[in-house]
Design a protein around this motif. Sequence first.
Motif, PDB file in Angstrom:
ATOM      1  N   TRP A  24      93.350  50.058  73.713  1.00  9.51           N
ATOM      2  CA  TRP A  24      93.628  49.001  72.737  1.00  9.51           C
ATOM      3  C   TRP A  24      93.068  49.349  71.363  1.00  9.51           C
ATOM      4  O   TRP A  24      93.648  48.992  70.343  1.00  9.51           O
ATOM      5  CB  TRP A  24      93.066  47.665  73.199  1.00  9.51           C
ATOM      6  N   ALA A  26      92.805  52.291  70.070  1.00 12.65           N
ATOM      7  CA  ALA A  26      93.434  53.491  69.512  1.00 12.65           C
ATOM      8  C   ALA A  26      94.632  53.140  68.633  1.00 12.65           C
ATOM      9  O   ALA A  26      95.265  52.110  68.802  1.00 12.65           O
ATOM     10  CB  ALA A  26      93.880  54.409  70.645  1.00 12.65           C
ATOM     11  N   ASP A  27      94.927  54.047  67.706  1.00 16.33           N
ATOM     12  CA  ASP A  27      96.088  53.874  66.827  1.00 16.33           C
ATOM     13  C   ASP A  27      97.388  54.350  67.472  1.00 16.33           C
ATOM     14  O   ASP A  27      98.463  54.121  66.923  1.00 16.33           O
ATOM     15  CB  ASP A  27      95.874  54.632  65.512  1.00 16.33           C
ATOM     16  N   GLY A  28      97.297  55.025  68.592  1.00 20.13           N
ATOM     17  CA  GLY A  28      98.476  55.541  69.270  1.00 20.13           C
ATOM     18  C   GLY A  28      98.101  55.994  70.666  1.00 20.13           C
ATOM     19  O   GLY A  28      96.980  55.748  71.122  1.00 20.13           O
ATOM     20  N   PRO A  29      99.017  56.662  71.346  1.00 20.08           N
ATOM     21  CA  PRO A  29      98.746  57.132  72.709  1.00 20.08           C
ATOM     22  C   PRO A  29      97.547  58.080  72.763  1.00 20.08           C
ATOM     23  O   PRO A  29      97.294  58.820  71.815  1.00 20.08           O
ATOM     24  CB  PRO A  29     100.034  57.872  73.091  1.00 20.08           C
ATOM     25  N   LEU A  30      96.829  58.023  73.882  1.00 20.73           N
ATOM     26  CA  LEU A  30      95.667  58.886  74.084  1.00 20.73           C
ATOM     27  C   LEU A  30      95.828  59.709  75.349  1.00 20.73           C
ATOM     28  O   LEU A  30      96.322  59.211  76.364  1.00 20.73           O
ATOM     29  CB  LEU A  30      94.387  58.051  74.224  1.00 20.73           C
ATOM     30  N   GLU A  34      91.010  62.378  75.382  1.00 21.40           N
ATOM     31  CA  GLU A  34      90.716  61.498  74.242  1.00 21.40           C
ATOM     32  C   GLU A  34      90.097  60.184  74.703  1.00 21.40           C
ATOM     33  O   GLU A  34      89.194  59.650  74.057  1.00 21.40           O
ATOM     34  CB  GLU A  34      91.985  61.249  73.426  1.00 21.40           C
ATOM     35  N   ARG A  63     103.079  55.804  79.897  1.00 19.10           N
ATOM     36  CA  ARG A  63     102.692  57.180  79.634  1.00 19.10           C
ATOM     37  C   ARG A  63     103.913  57.967  79.212  1.00 19.10           C
ATOM     38  O   ARG A  63     105.046  57.676  79.582  1.00 19.10           O
ATOM     39  CB  ARG A  63     102.009  57.811  80.841  1.00 19.10           C
ATOM     40  N   SER A  64     103.637  58.982  78.398  1.00 15.22           N
ATOM     41  CA  SER A  64     104.701  59.872  77.930  1.00 15.22           C
ATOM     42  C   SER A  64     104.164  61.294  78.014  1.00 15.22           C
ATOM     43  O   SER A  64     102.956  61.533  77.942  1.00 15.22           O
ATOM     44  CB  SER A  64     105.098  59.517  76.496  1.00 15.22           C
ATOM     45  N   ALA A  71     100.121  61.269  77.785  1.00 12.81           N
ATOM     46  CA  ALA A  71      99.366  60.434  76.852  1.00 12.81           C
ATOM     47  C   ALA A  71      99.681  58.992  77.227  1.00 12.81           C
ATOM     48  O   ALA A  71     100.815  58.666  77.593  1.00 12.81           O
ATOM     49  CB  ALA A  71      99.773  60.721  75.409  1.00 12.81           C
ATOM     50  N   SER A  73      99.383  54.648  76.680  1.00 16.61           N
ATOM     51  CA  SER A  73      99.318  53.523  75.741  1.00 16.61           C
ATOM     52  C   SER A  73      99.266  52.235  76.545  1.00 16.61           C
ATOM     53  O   SER A  73      99.876  52.148  77.621  1.00 16.61           O
ATOM     54  CB  SER A  73     100.569  53.475  74.855  1.00 16.61           C
TER      55      SER A  73
END
Length: 137
Positions: A24, A26-30, A34, A63-64, A71, A73
Motif C-alpha cells: 500500500w 509503494a508507488d507501484g508494483p514491488l 523490494e 501480480r505481473s 511484481a 500490487s
Amino acid sequence: MSETSPAQRRPSGELEASVLAALWAADGPLSPAEVQSALGGRLARTTVTTILTRLHDKGAASRSRAGRGFAYSPIQDSAGLTARRMRSELDKQDDRNTALARFVSQLTSEDEQLLRTLLDAADDTPQRPGTGPQAAP
C-alpha cells in the motif's frame, strides 16, 4: 538462529498485514526483494515470496511478470480489503439474518448511525440493471 521461537510466534495474519502495508505504501508494483527491503530486511526473501503468493491466491494482491519472477500490487486499499473479508465471512453463514443481526447489535451507536446514513445514501443511488431489490426472484 531463527527470528522467532515457537514461544514468540507472531499473531495470525501479522506477516500478511505487514506485507500488505508495504504494498500500500509503494508507488507501484514491488518484487519480493523490494518488499523484503521495505520491511527492513527482517524476513527471509522466501518467506516474503510465500506471503505474496498467498495474498495473490486469496485475491488480495495482483501480480505481473517482472523478469524471471513477479511484481505484486495490492488489489484494494485497507478499507476495501476489510469489506471484502466481512462479505466473505457473511457468505459462509447459513443464517445470514442472524449473523447480520448480531453484527448490528454489537455496533456502537456512532457506527450504527453511520451504517444507517450509508444505507440511506445507497437507497438514493440509482441501481444497475439486475441489482437491488427488484432483482430478487
